[in-house]
Design a protein around this motif. Structure first.
Motif, mmCIF file in Angstrom:
data_model
loop_
_atom_site.group_PDB
_atom_site.id
_atom_site.type_symbol
_atom_site.label_atom_id
_atom_site.label_comp_id
_atom_site.label_asym_id
_atom_site.label_seq_id
_atom_site.Cartn_x
_atom_site.Cartn_y
_atom_site.Cartn_z
ATOM 1 N N VAL A 193 4.872 -0.393 2.615
ATOM 2 C CA VAL A 193 4.313 0.943 2.454
ATOM 3 C C VAL A 193 5.179 1.796 1.523
ATOM 4 O O VAL A 193 6.361 2.028 1.795
ATOM 5 C CB VAL A 193 4.177 1.654 3.816
ATOM 6 C CG1 VAL A 193 3.470 3.006 3.634
ATOM 7 C CG2 VAL A 193 3.417 0.787 4.811
ATOM 8 N N SER A 206 8.913 -0.463 4.945
ATOM 9 C CA SER A 206 8.892 0.550 3.894
ATOM 10 C C SER A 206 9.262 -0.078 2.548
ATOM 11 O O SER A 206 10.053 -1.021 2.475
ATOM 12 C CB SER A 206 9.859 1.689 4.218
ATOM 13 O OG SER A 206 11.188 1.287 3.976
ATOM 14 N N LYS A 222 -2.824 4.689 4.201
ATOM 15 C CA LYS A 222 -2.291 3.725 5.164
ATOM 16 C C LYS A 222 -3.310 3.409 6.256
ATOM 17 O O LYS A 222 -3.419 2.260 6.708
ATOM 18 C CB LYS A 222 -1.004 4.291 5.786
ATOM 19 C CG LYS A 222 -0.355 3.413 6.862
ATOM 20 C CD LYS A 222 0.044 2.043 6.337
ATOM 21 C CE LYS A 222 1.060 1.354 7.229
ATOM 22 N NZ LYS A 222 0.614 1.173 8.620
ATOM 23 N N ASP A 231 4.758 -3.784 9.556
ATOM 24 C CA ASP A 231 5.004 -2.818 8.488
ATOM 25 C C ASP A 231 6.456 -2.807 8.031
ATOM 26 O O ASP A 231 7.370 -3.086 8.803
ATOM 27 C CB ASP A 231 4.638 -1.398 8.947
ATOM 28 C CG ASP A 231 3.150 -1.231 9.221
ATOM 29 O OD1 ASP A 231 2.359 -1.968 8.610
ATOM 30 O OD2 ASP A 231 2.799 -0.377 10.056
ATOM 31 N N LEU A 247 4.831 8.312 9.569
ATOM 32 C CA LEU A 247 3.949 7.243 10.009
ATOM 33 C C LEU A 247 4.595 6.482 11.153
ATOM 34 O O LEU A 247 5.825 6.385 11.231
ATOM 35 C CB LEU A 247 3.666 6.263 8.865
ATOM 36 C CG LEU A 247 2.929 6.799 7.637
ATOM 37 C CD1 LEU A 247 2.903 5.729 6.560
ATOM 38 C CD2 LEU A 247 1.517 7.237 7.984
ATOM 39 N N ASP A 299 -4.580 -0.251 7.192
ATOM 40 C CA ASP A 299 -4.459 -0.836 8.532
ATOM 41 C C ASP A 299 -5.782 -1.429 8.994
ATOM 42 O O ASP A 299 -5.828 -2.534 9.556
ATOM 43 C CB ASP A 299 -3.993 0.228 9.529
ATOM 44 C CG ASP A 299 -2.510 0.553 9.393
ATOM 45 O OD1 ASP A 299 -1.779 -0.265 8.798
ATOM 46 O OD2 ASP A 299 -2.098 1.625 9.868
ATOM 47 N N TYR A 338 5.282 3.000 12.357
ATOM 48 C CA TYR A 338 5.282 1.637 11.835
ATOM 49 C C TYR A 338 5.098 0.630 12.972
ATOM 50 O O TYR A 338 5.633 0.793 14.066
ATOM 51 C CB TYR A 338 6.600 1.340 11.115
ATOM 52 C CG TYR A 338 6.641 1.817 9.682
ATOM 53 C CD1 TYR A 338 5.774 2.801 9.218
ATOM 54 C CD2 TYR A 338 7.562 1.290 8.781
ATOM 55 C CE1 TYR A 338 5.807 3.239 7.908
ATOM 56 C CE2 TYR A 338 7.612 1.728 7.461
ATOM 57 C CZ TYR A 338 6.726 2.702 7.038
ATOM 58 O OH TYR A 338 6.767 3.137 5.738
ATOM 59 N N THR A 388 0.840 -1.186 0.000
ATOM 60 C CA THR A 388 0.000 0.000 0.000
ATOM 61 C C THR A 388 0.879 1.242 0.000
ATOM 62 O O THR A 388 2.086 1.163 -0.209
ATOM 63 C CB THR A 388 -0.970 -0.021 1.203
ATOM 64 O OG1 THR A 388 -1.915 1.036 1.062
ATOM 65 C CG2 THR A 388 -0.228 0.115 2.521
ATOM 66 N N ASP A 421 1.390 5.476 1.779
ATOM 67 C CA ASP A 421 0.983 6.362 2.870
ATOM 68 C C ASP A 421 -0.207 7.220 2.450
ATOM 69 O O ASP A 421 -1.000 7.659 3.271
ATOM 70 C CB ASP A 421 2.147 7.232 3.346
ATOM 71 C CG ASP A 421 2.793 8.061 2.236
ATOM 72 O OD1 ASP A 421 2.391 7.915 1.067
ATOM 73 O OD2 ASP A 421 3.699 8.852 2.547
#
Length: 645
Positions: free
Chosen positions: A224, A240, A206, A238, A232, A210, A234, A192, A194
């Motif tokens: 993400v 990145s 995000k 999660d 964000l 979630d 995490y 996904t 942000d």
């Protein structure tokens, strides 16, 4: 009687890829070519994949194995291939094509990012390697809930590269709609972002992701993409995108069977949960590439821009239609009329778009601004307008053809579906094109229009059916073969019933008059009534709900809902707004109902089925037809009297 508005020149015809394919097989008459394509389908699809130059790591032994019947054919039996190799590697290995543009992205804010075929392969390799290091194996499902950004395409191709199966989700969905798809396919990873920009405003993504993952126990990891570079917090699940795609060694493609699934894309029916249509490496991409490359005449040097989302069939269709044709795709994050009404036309000029895919809804929205906005830009790069998702009406068709295309650019009308990987009916650039029409079935698609006795008809509305299988047809619904057979194959033996009402006129032009089921098409996006109704009945005040699609001047169709309430419950404006907001939160703003009407009861058949056809007729003031199966026909009249239009 329909009169053609566009006529191809002999030079245009002879330069088409389709004509060159015909000529290579000793055929110069299109009608003879079409007839052979549906009477000898093994010959046809073999000719197509050879002409495309599809690369097989192991040659197929049989083009078409129909031993299990028309509902379950196997294509290119024994063959092995990976679609990412055919989309990227084979072009990169050619010195003349490796630096050709594969992807151009324009953000809502005007940011532009470009990838050559070589650069895109490198990005896909890094993502594929990262997914493998996360523990993703062949056959695992990866859900992709992203806006229209390059990472969306990269993730799709990376999943295919390692033999995983991707599930694209519409970027405008709310958490509930995403979770339904995550749970059904048991996704292991969700990719996904942000957030993204829309009309200059930030859309948080995000948080919805979630909520969806909290409802989906199969998801182990959330990757993400920092599109907005928001801060964000995490969690342990999660990761990145930048971390996952850190530079690493080249990731070779897995040697997959051509019949191995590579995508599950969901489409809605009239009842029940969304249908997970299953597509394979040697199916959807080949059908997409044939339709784009041969029927729309897309090839190296051409630029395709289809205004769509990756969660709708035309998103993946554009990815594989362009990349298997050695062409360039344009991805757009924003909307066609922001920040000014000429945004779409400006993009055509800036990126040299040759093939522009739109829907009648988009044109209806743009034509209200007038043709002056189109005159500001050089649109001479345009060769073809593509159109799908909903039927045309004459005024926007004529506006696009005359005011934008100056009567020189044909409108390629195109209709099929998620289950078909592309078109059943289309315009034909080798023949004259009449407004709002189709020239007929596409090569390889043995389509007919039939009456209720399965007899071919002409000059009257009938049911669209297909008599033979084709490359690209869904390999059933995910873990639900009975529903697939019931949906398409149960009415008549060995006959695919598509669900469209079609009429063929005296001149031989085909017209789709509507759906033969209750599925809604809102701005070209298909939505099952049950998806809305299940949300409404979650409210403690609601007893039952029914959803219909009604004409809308902007969207083509919009949802109107009818709700019966629990005893001693009043239906007031506050409750109406609350229910509309519930649907908007779960399904997304684009799919929220236009109106909700409170009624005492809904019309039902004797076996308890709500008759939406009768509700729609009452709402629109049309004849409801035979209501003999209704248990409570008075409910229809009550709706008719209560609705103020």
């Amino acid at each position: 009687m329909s009169k053609a508005a566009w006529f191809p020149s002999e030079e245009q015809i002879q330069n088409m890829r389709l004509f060159q394919l015909m000529k290579a097989h000793g055929l110069k008459d299109y009608d003879a070519f079409y007839e052979r394509s549906v009477t000898d389908i093994a010959w046809f699809w073999d000719a197509v994949v050879r002409d495309m130059g599809i690369r097989w790591s192991r040659p197929y032994e049989q083009v078409w194995d129909n031993s299990k019947g028309n509902a379950w054919p196997r294509w290119f039996a024994g063959g092995k291939m990976n679609v990412s190799v055919n989309a990227l590697d084979r072009w990169v290995e050619d010195r003349q094509s490796r630096h050709r543009l594969a992807l151009v992205w324009e953000g809502d804010d005007g940011t532009v990012v470009k990838y050559t075929y070589r650069e895109l392969l490198q990005a896909v390799s890094r993502c594929a390697r990262g997914l493998r290091e996360l523990g993703v194996q062949a056959g695992d499902r990866i859900a992709i809930y992203l806006p229209m950004i390059p990472e969306n395409v990269i993730a799709i191709l990376a999943a295919a590269r390692i033999g995983a199966i991707f599930t694209p989700c519409f970027s405008g969905y709310g958490a509930e709609a995403v979770a339904t798809r995550l749970r059904d396919c048991e996704a292991k990873v969700l990719i996904t972002a942000d957030g993204f920009l829309r009309r200059g405003r930030m859309v948080r993504m995000k948080e919805e992701a979630d909520r969806a993952v909290d409802l989906s126990p199969s998801v182990e990891k959330v990757v993400v993409v920092p599109r907005l570079k928001r801060e964000l917090t995490y969690t342990e699940r999660d990761m990145s995108w930048d971390e996952m795609t850190a530079p690493s060694s080249f990731c070779p493609a897995l040697d997959t069977d051509g019949e191995n699934p590579f995508m599950i894309i969901y489409t809605s029916g009239t009842t029940g949960k969304p249908k997970g249509t299953v597509h394979c490496h040697a199916g959807f991409p080949i059908k997409s590439a044939f339709d784009a490359g041969y029927m729309m005449d897309l090839g190296p040097g051409d630029v395709m821009f289809w205004v769509t989302d990756m969660g709708w069939m035309m998103g993946p269709w554009m990815v594989f239609g362009t990349l298997l044709s050695g062409s360039t795709m344009v991805l757009f994050e924003g909307t066609p009329d922001y920040p000014e009404p000429d945004r779409l036309w400006k993009m055509v000029e800036t990126h040299g778009v040759s093939h522009l895919g739109i829907s009648p809804t988009v044109i209806r929205a743009l034509m209200k601004y007038g043709e002056e906005w189109t005159k500001r830009h050089d649109l001479s790069s345009l060769r073809v307008f593509g159109s799908t998702g909903e039927p045309w009406n004459p005024e926007p068709w004529q506006w696009l053809f005359e005011k934008v295309g100056k009567k020189q650019v044909p409108i390629f009308n195109y209709s099929g579906g998620t289950e078909t990987s592309g078109g059943i009916l289309s315009s034909n650039l080798m023949k004259p094109i009449a407004p709002c029409s189709f020239n007929g079935p596409m090569p390889g698609m043995a389509a007919e229009v039939v009456d209720d006795q399965n007899r071919p008809v002409r000059g009257e509305v009938g049911e669209l059916v297909l008599r033979k299988p084709w490359v690209g047809m869904t390999r059933g619904f995910w873990r639900d073969p009975e529903r697939y057979e019931k949906t398409y194959w149960s009415r008549w033996a060995d006959t695919w019933v598509h669900g469209d009402w079609v009429e063929v006129d005296e001149e031989g032009f085909w017209f789709i008059t509507g759906r033969s089921d209750d599925t809604l098409k809102i701005a070209g996006k298909r939505l099952g009534p049950a998806e809305v109704e299940s949300i409404l009945v979650d409210h403690p005040a609601v007893l039952e709900a029914a959803t219909i699609g009604v004409p809308d001047p902007t969207k083509g169709e919009t949802a109107v809902c009818f709700v019966s309430l629990q005893p001693n419950t009043a239906g007031d404006e506050e409750l109406r707004k609350e229910l509309i907001a519930m649907v908007e939160v779960r399904l997304g703003k684009a799919l929220k109902p236009k109106q909700i009407h409170f009624v005492e009861e809904l019309p039902k058949t004797r076996n308890g089925k709500i008759l939406r056809r009768a509700i729609k007729a009452a709402y629109t003031g049309n004849d409801a037809g035979d209501l003999s199966s209704l248990e409570n026909p008075q409910a229809v009249e009550a709706i008719r009297k209560s609705v103020v239009r």
